[in-house]
Design a protein around this motif. Structure first.
Motif, PDB file in Angstrom:
ATOM      1  N   LEU A   1       3.607  14.370  -5.765  1.00 42.36           N
ATOM      2  CA  LEU A   1       4.450  14.724  -4.623  1.00 42.36           C
ATOM      3  C   LEU A   1       3.688  15.653  -3.684  1.00 42.36           C
ATOM      4  O   LEU A   1       2.730  16.316  -4.102  1.00 42.36           O
ATOM      5  N   ALA A   2       4.101  15.737  -2.445  1.00 42.46           N
ATOM      6  CA  ALA A   2       3.543  16.740  -1.535  1.00 42.46           C
ATOM      7  C   ALA A   2       3.917  18.115  -2.054  1.00 42.46           C
ATOM      8  O   ALA A   2       5.069  18.363  -2.442  1.00 42.46           O
ATOM      9  N   GLU A   3       2.937  19.021  -2.087  1.00 47.67           N
ATOM     10  CA  GLU A   3       3.150  20.316  -2.719  1.00 47.67           C
ATOM     11  C   GLU A   3       4.341  21.068  -2.120  1.00 47.67           C
ATOM     12  O   GLU A   3       5.164  21.622  -2.856  1.00 47.67           O
ATOM     13  N   GLU A   4       4.464  21.074  -0.778  1.00 51.69           N
ATOM     14  CA  GLU A   4       5.524  21.860  -0.153  1.00 51.69           C
ATOM     15  C   GLU A   4       6.909  21.263  -0.375  1.00 51.69           C
ATOM     16  O   GLU A   4       7.919  21.897  -0.073  1.00 51.69           O
ATOM     17  N   LEU A   5       6.971  20.035  -0.913  1.00 56.58           N
ATOM     18  CA  LEU A   5       8.262  19.368  -1.121  1.00 56.58           C
ATOM     19  C   LEU A   5       8.647  19.270  -2.594  1.00 56.58           C
ATOM     20  O   LEU A   5       9.670  18.668  -2.928  1.00 56.58           O
ATOM     21  N   VAL A   6       7.830  19.845  -3.473  1.00 56.78           N
ATOM     22  CA  VAL A   6       8.076  19.718  -4.918  1.00 56.78           C
ATOM     23  C   VAL A   6       9.468  20.225  -5.281  1.00 56.78           C
ATOM     24  O   VAL A   6      10.255  19.553  -5.963  1.00 56.78           O
ATOM     25  N   GLU A   7       9.804  21.409  -4.814  1.00 60.04           N
ATOM     26  CA  GLU A   7      11.084  22.023  -5.200  1.00 60.04           C
ATOM     27  C   GLU A   7      12.269  21.164  -4.731  1.00 60.04           C
ATOM     28  O   GLU A   7      13.193  20.896  -5.505  1.00 60.04           O
ATOM     29  N   SER A   8      12.253  20.729  -3.465  1.00 60.41           N
ATOM     30  CA  SER A   8      13.375  19.938  -2.946  1.00 60.41           C
ATOM     31  C   SER A   8      13.449  18.573  -3.622  1.00 60.41           C
ATOM     32  O   SER A   8      14.536  18.042  -3.870  1.00 60.41           O
ATOM     33  N   CYS A   9      12.295  17.982  -3.937  1.00 66.38           N
ATOM     34  CA  CYS A   9      12.287  16.671  -4.597  1.00 66.38           C
ATOM     35  C   CYS A   9      12.851  16.763  -6.013  1.00 66.38           C
ATOM     36  O   CYS A   9      13.685  15.939  -6.419  1.00 66.38           O
ATOM     37  N   LEU A  10      12.398  17.754  -6.776  1.00 66.85           N
ATOM     38  CA  LEU A  10      12.889  17.897  -8.145  1.00 66.85           C
ATOM     39  C   LEU A  10      14.393  18.118  -8.164  1.00 66.85           C
ATOM     40  O   LEU A  10      15.107  17.592  -9.029  1.00 66.85           O
ATOM     41  N   ALA A  11      14.877  18.895  -7.195  1.00 67.27           N
ATOM     42  CA  ALA A  11      16.324  19.125  -7.118  1.00 67.27           C
ATOM     43  C   ALA A  11      17.047  17.809  -6.834  1.00 67.27           C
ATOM     44  O   ALA A  11      18.108  17.528  -7.417  1.00 67.27           O
TER      45      ALA A  11
ATOM     46  N   ALA B   1       0.845  -1.190   0.000  1.00 72.75           N
ATOM     47  CA  ALA B   1       0.000   0.000   0.000  1.00 72.75           C
ATOM     48  C   ALA B   1       0.880   1.240   0.000  1.00 72.75           C
ATOM     49  O   ALA B   1       2.105   1.159   0.139  1.00 72.75           O
ATOM     50  N   LEU B   2       0.239   2.411  -0.181  1.00 67.70           N
ATOM     51  CA  LEU B   2       0.888   3.712  -0.109  1.00 67.70           C
ATOM     52  C   LEU B   2       0.067   4.578   0.843  1.00 67.70           C
ATOM     53  O   LEU B   2      -1.163   4.471   0.879  1.00 67.70           O
ATOM     54  N   ASN B   3       0.728   5.427   1.597  1.00 68.90           N
ATOM     55  CA  ASN B   3       0.028   6.267   2.567  1.00 68.90           C
ATOM     56  C   ASN B   3       0.233   7.738   2.246  1.00 68.90           C
ATOM     57  O   ASN B   3       1.359   8.170   1.987  1.00 68.90           O
ATOM     58  N   VAL B   4      -0.860   8.502   2.300  1.00 68.78           N
ATOM     59  CA  VAL B   4      -0.794   9.964   2.212  1.00 68.78           C
ATOM     60  C   VAL B   4      -1.537  10.536   3.411  1.00 68.78           C
ATOM     61  O   VAL B   4      -2.395   9.878   3.998  1.00 68.78           O
ATOM     62  N   HIS B   5      -1.185  11.770   3.748  1.00 74.68           N
ATOM     63  CA  HIS B   5      -1.872  12.436   4.851  1.00 74.68           C
ATOM     64  C   HIS B   5      -3.147  13.076   4.312  1.00 74.68           C
ATOM     65  O   HIS B   5      -3.106  13.791   3.303  1.00 74.68           O
ATOM     66  N   PRO B   6      -4.287  12.865   4.942  1.00 66.27           N
ATOM     67  CA  PRO B   6      -5.546  13.384   4.394  1.00 66.27           C
ATOM     68  C   PRO B   6      -5.597  14.900   4.281  1.00 66.27           C
ATOM     69  O   PRO B   6      -6.309  15.441   3.422  1.00 66.27           O
ATOM     70  N   GLU B   7      -4.826  15.633   5.136  1.00 68.14           N
ATOM     71  CA  GLU B   7      -4.897  17.089   5.159  1.00 68.14           C
ATOM     72  C   GLU B   7      -3.795  17.757   4.357  1.00 68.14           C
ATOM     73  O   GLU B   7      -3.827  18.979   4.167  1.00 68.14           O
ATOM     74  N   PHE B   8      -2.807  16.984   3.892  1.00 71.83           N
ATOM     75  CA  PHE B   8      -1.727  17.584   3.103  1.00 71.83           C
ATOM     76  C   PHE B   8      -2.252  17.918   1.703  1.00 71.83           C
ATOM     77  O   PHE B   8      -3.172  17.266   1.190  1.00 71.83           O
ATOM     78  N   THR B   9      -1.637  18.930   1.115  1.00 76.54           N
ATOM     79  CA  THR B   9      -1.923  19.245  -0.285  1.00 76.54           C
ATOM     80  C   THR B   9      -0.873  18.558  -1.152  1.00 76.54           C
ATOM     81  O   THR B   9       0.337  18.686  -0.894  1.00 76.54           O
ATOM     82  N   TYR B  10      -1.333  17.834  -2.168  1.00 75.12           N
ATOM     83  CA  TYR B  10      -0.433  17.115  -3.060  1.00 75.12           C
ATOM     84  C   TYR B  10      -0.486  17.734  -4.455  1.00 75.12           C
ATOM     85  O   TYR B  10      -1.525  18.253  -4.877  1.00 75.12           O
TER      86      TYR B  10
END
Length: 943
Positions: free
Chosen positions: A269-279, A248-257
């Motif tokens: 990806l989680a919206e607030e982590l897009v920049e760090s992930c792409l880098a 399975a995969l887990n996401v947080h219900p209140e996070f913005t993706y």
């Protein structure tokens, strides 16, 4: 003429040097020969009971400084309670089952022993270890029922443990389940929480893409008509070996993706982590849509290596820290949160993938990685993900990771069929075990107070307790399970009592060798006999049931709980914890009223002791070199609530303090020469004023010492006894009374009053220090004149001390003021001595220029002021007449010191104008002549 024979010089057999390493073993033998522990029980029979229940040390290896610290603290408490008049028994115990002993036997005799032989060797090894440790504990001066300790491997205790388990089964708290537990490959067994420690570990941190299976659902979640290109969700993990078990995969219900267009595909990806992930991925991208995590629930993605789906489940424990992606991959057999979430979404035990065997090797039929050790398979899994186009990033990291406390090797969470004590199962009173335990914490007194919050947090957040182990050397879980239903036999509790009776006679082998037909008869073929053993924390955690309540043959009857449990701070997650849970399950409350926690020993620089650093302080070496009393005094002198520094230098300083206490006792005993308390003792009201003051001072101190012992403030006892010896006695009283003690007539009131005071003080002092300096207190006690009991440890607080009346003209406030004056004068005399004006205080005469208030105090001493100040003359004058050179640091006082012009008396050493006035005694002063054997004697009233 030689006047030495006319003086009352000190004389005692009490030696200046304790020679503790040589003398203490003989004292231990004396206590054993007189059966001191049993004598103490008889002496306190019927007194209020105080029970300190001994947390059993593990029967493996020689005792270290931590063991010594623990046992000495317990001994100080037990002895202080006996001193206070309680019946305070002490039954020492040992923890004897478990993996370390089994591992030691396997190392010595091989791993493939027949189980019964292995258990016999474990029992033999544990018994030998107990005897070795016992000898060292006895050598430390610890008094207890050493002839009848409790050992968890004693047949009666093994049976008692089975009965404790039966109580918990009957209460409904025990169940069988498949859950991830801490698992050590080297142990081949589940580990308790207390058996896990954290160390740094190098791991492969990987970002892995799971391609979408249901593209239409994913598009709809982001309010898109369709997906223009392939899409994948990206997870981050430091355990590549768990990827084959992903379900399975887990996401947080209140996070913005965010759905990010990276050119070739869309990444979730989680919206607030897009920049760090792409880098981290080395990609450029653009967010084309966003959605809340709850919109992604039950959307299917595909496993990157196997042909199976991985649905999205919502989970509040998902975090969005830098370095992650905001999505967690879930392998329910290898994580507690994963397991709970998958179960909540309806996944059955049978559906959970569990390819890792107990030895850390994948099952043979696992595609791609079957038969490989998981740690060695990690790089191959990373390579396979890369080849599949699913590896987005790969970075080696060092992080804190779970390790086995014995083998120091990494452990994993692994789902296995185990027996559990349920924290959230309601008992017959409607309360869950967690509720019962939390309420019990509120009813418990903690020393130090911070222990309460720590234990509360552990209980509030702990998972169910896995109590089963897959080992040979342990108390069995004597269950019969139906072969078809897997259910416990309906007469389980009754059958457990039958097993307990057999174990009581034959030990745990009675179960392992039992033919089920002996208990089940014809239905035996329908049941499997469980061969699991109990967690060793269950062993020690249930001793309150069969040791405290007296079902153990040498146990003592104290009701369902002890007054005190005392252990190191690690036992909030160990013995305190397991005892709390079993007590709450069986009795509805904790098995203790108070918990006392001590810290750990470190060296002078605060470093943990280790052989590699060369900073280990072995208690055996300390006893051989300095003596056990020095070690005991060190324990009492430190703040046990935190880390306790110990080193050769620290112990050397402790020995210096010991010598001050010993020398003070020797002075007191030496000046009791010729004193018989039965015939020479002076009543308190008839004593010289200064003697009444020191007896009253001792009474006040005794009250403070008793309170300090009652509140386990042993450092205060140490400091107050030391201060009394150094300040009240050595720095004031004993200095003053030397003249009166040495020079007055042997049977005069002046001398007998002084000796009576010394007698009272030494009687009290020997008892004050007995819980700490047990060997030395016994030696002092034997040298006190008068009828003696057989041991100071059989005594209670001394009752011969009396108090000064509040309205006494020379009461506490008066002597406190005199003491301040004397200290100020002493400093001025020392200055004069350093400047060469005088050689000693008796070579001087002093004038005290005083305020009216001080004049009213000091004038009461009349001519005896000089005896208090230990000068040949002391005169009072108004403060206003003080010459320029007179001074002191005390307000209202200025001191002028001048050398005495008179001759020195050969007998009193005072310089007096009347020295030589008598032709028969040309070298004596008039006072010395009065005190000669044929003289009328000197009258002293104050000092």
């Amino acid at each position: 003429m030689d006047y030495k024979h006319t003086l009352n010089l000190p004389d005692t057999d009490f030696p200046m040097r304790g020679m503790l390493p040589k003398q203490e073993p003989g004292r231990v033998s004396q206590w054993q020969d007189m059966n001191l522990y049993q004598r103490l029980r008889e002496a306190r029979a019927g007194a209020p009971l105080f029970v300190l229940h001994d947390g059993p040390p593990y029967a493996n290896g020689s005792i270290h400084i931590g063991h010594a610290l623990n046992k000495i603290l317990k001994d100080i408490i037990v002895k202080s309670k006996n001193l206070a008049g309680f019946d305070a028994p002490y039954v020492p115990g040992w923890d004897c089952h478990g993996l370390p002993i089994e591992h030691k036997v396997e190392t010595t005799h091989g791993k493939h022993l027949e189980p019964a032989k292995a258990r016999a060797l474990c029992r033999e090894y544990a018994a030998a270890q107990v005897e070795t440790q016992l000898a060292d504990f006895v050598r430390l001066g610890v008094i207890g029922d050493w002839d009848h300790p409790y050992r968890t491997m004693d047949f009666a205790n093994e049976a008692g443990e089975i009965r404790a388990l039966a109580d918990m089964v009957e209460a409904g708290f025990v169940f069988k389940g498949l859950k991830p537990v801490n698992w050590c490959f080297d142990c081949g067994s589940a580990l308790a929480e207390a058996e896990v420690e954290y160390q740094d570990k190098k791991s492969d941190a990987i970002d892995v893409a799971f391609p979408v299976e249901d593209a239409d659902k994913l598009a709809a979640a982001f309010d898109l008509e369709s997906l223009a290109k392939p899409a994948a969700v990206v997870i981050w993990t430091t355990t590549p070996w768990t990827i084959p078990a992903n379900q399975a995969l887990n996401v947080h219900p209140e996070f913005t993706y965010a759905l990010v267009d990276t050119g070739e595909r869309l990444l979730l990806l989680a919206e607030e982590l897009v920049e760090s992930c792409l880098a981290r991925f080395g990609l450029d991208g653009e967010v084309i849509a966003t959605a809340k995590g709850q919109a992604l629930e039950l959307i299917d993605f595909r496993h990157p290596l196997y042909d199976r789906r991985s649905p999205v489940y919502l989970a509040d424990y998902v975090e969005s820290e830098i370095g992650s992606t905001g999505i967690v991959h879930s392998a329910p057999s290898y994580g507690v949160d994963d397991f709970n979430t998958c179960r909540a979404y309806g996944m059955s035990f049978d559906d959970m993938l569990n390819p890792v065997q107990g030895n850390g090797v994948y099952v043979d039929d696992l595609p791609l990685f079957g038969g490989q050790m998981i740690w060695k398979a990690n790089p191959k899994i990373v390579a396979a993900l890369d080849e599949a186009g699913a590896l987005m990033a790969h970075t080696p990291i060092t992080h804190s990771y779970m390790h086995c406390w014995r083998h120091k090797t990494p452990v994993i969470y692994r789902a296995t069929a185990q027996w559990f004590v349920g924290m959230d199962i309601a008992g017959k009173d409607g309360k869950t075990l967690r509720q019962r335990a939390l309420e019990a914490i509120e009813a418990t007194q903690f020393t130090p107070a911070w222990g309460k919050a720590r234990l509360h947090s552990m209980i509030a957040n702990r998972p169910d307790w896995c109590i089963s182990r897959q080992r040979n050397w342990g108390v069995p879980i004597p269950f019969f399970l139906h072969k078809q239903t897997g259910e416990l036999h309906p007469r389980t509790v009754e059958l457990m009592e039958e097993v307990a009776k057999r174990v009581e006679e034959q030990g745990i082998d009675a179960w392992f060798s039992l033919d089920p037909q002996a208990l089940l008869g014809a239905e035996a073929h329908d049941y499997d006999k469980v061969m699991d053993t109990l967690d060793v924390w269950f062993d020690s955690g249930t001793t309150h049931r069969h040791v405290l309540r007296g079902s153990h043959p040498q146990g003592h009857e104290s009701g369902p709980r002890a007054d005190l449990y005392l252990e190191g701070s690690d036992q909030h997650r160990g013995w305190f914890h397991s005892s709390l849970l079993t007590g709450s399950a069986i009795d509805g409350h904790a098995p203790y009223r108070q918990l006392l926690t001590h810290g750990f020993t470190v060296d002078a620089q605060g470093r943990k002791q280790s052989k590699s650093l060369g900073n280990v302080v072995a208690p055996q070496a300390v006893m051989d070199k300095l003596g056990a009393d020095i070690l005991r005094l060190w324990v009492a002198s430190t703040d046990y609530s935190g880390e306790m520094a110990v080193s050769d230098e620290i112990l050397k300083r402790t020995a210096d303090v010991y010598r001050r206490i010993r020398n003070t006792a020797r002075f007191l005993l030496g000046n009791l020469n010729g004193f018989d308390p039965a015939t020479n003792q002076v009543a308190f009201d008839d004593m010289i004023a200064l003697d009444r003051w020191i007896v009253d001072r001792a009474l006040q101190l005794q009250a403070r010492i008793q309170t300090a012992y009652d509140e386990y403030r042993f450092r205060d006892v140490y400091q107050q006894v030391h201060d009394f010896c150094a300040r009240d006695l050595g720095g004031f009283y004993l200095d003053i009374i030397k003249d009166r003690q040495y020079t007055t007539q042997p049977d005069s009131l002046a001398r007998r009053s002084c000796q009576s005071a010394l007698y009272h003080v030494i009687e009290a002092l020997s008892r004050w220090i007995a819980p700490i300096l047990s060997f030395t207190a016994e030696e002092i006690f034997e040298h006190i004149p008068g009828e003696r009991g057989d041991s100071v440890l059989l005594e209670t607080y001394y009752e011969g001390l009396e108090a000064l009346d509040d309205d006494a003209p020379m009461g506490r406030a008066f002597w406190e003021r005199v003491l301040e004056v004397k200290q100020a004068v002493n400093k001025r005399l020392e200055e004069a001595r350093n400047e060469g004006e005088i050689k000693g205080s008796l070579d001087s005469q002093v004038t005290l220029f005083v305020s009216d208030e001080l004049d009213a105090v000091l004038s009461r001493l009349e001519d005896e002021l000089r005896f208090v100040l230990i000068t040949s003359e002391a005169t009072l004058a108004p403060l206003t007449k003080a010459p320029e050179g007179a001074h002191s640091e005390l307000e209202g006082l200025k001191v002028a010191v001048t050398p005495s012009p008179y001759e020195k008396c050969e007998r009193s050493w005072e310089r007096r104008p009347d020295v030589g006035s008598h032709p028969e005694h040309p070298t004596l002063c008039e006072r010395s002549i009065l005190n000669l054997p044929d003289g009328p004697g000197e009258v002293r009233r104050y000092a």
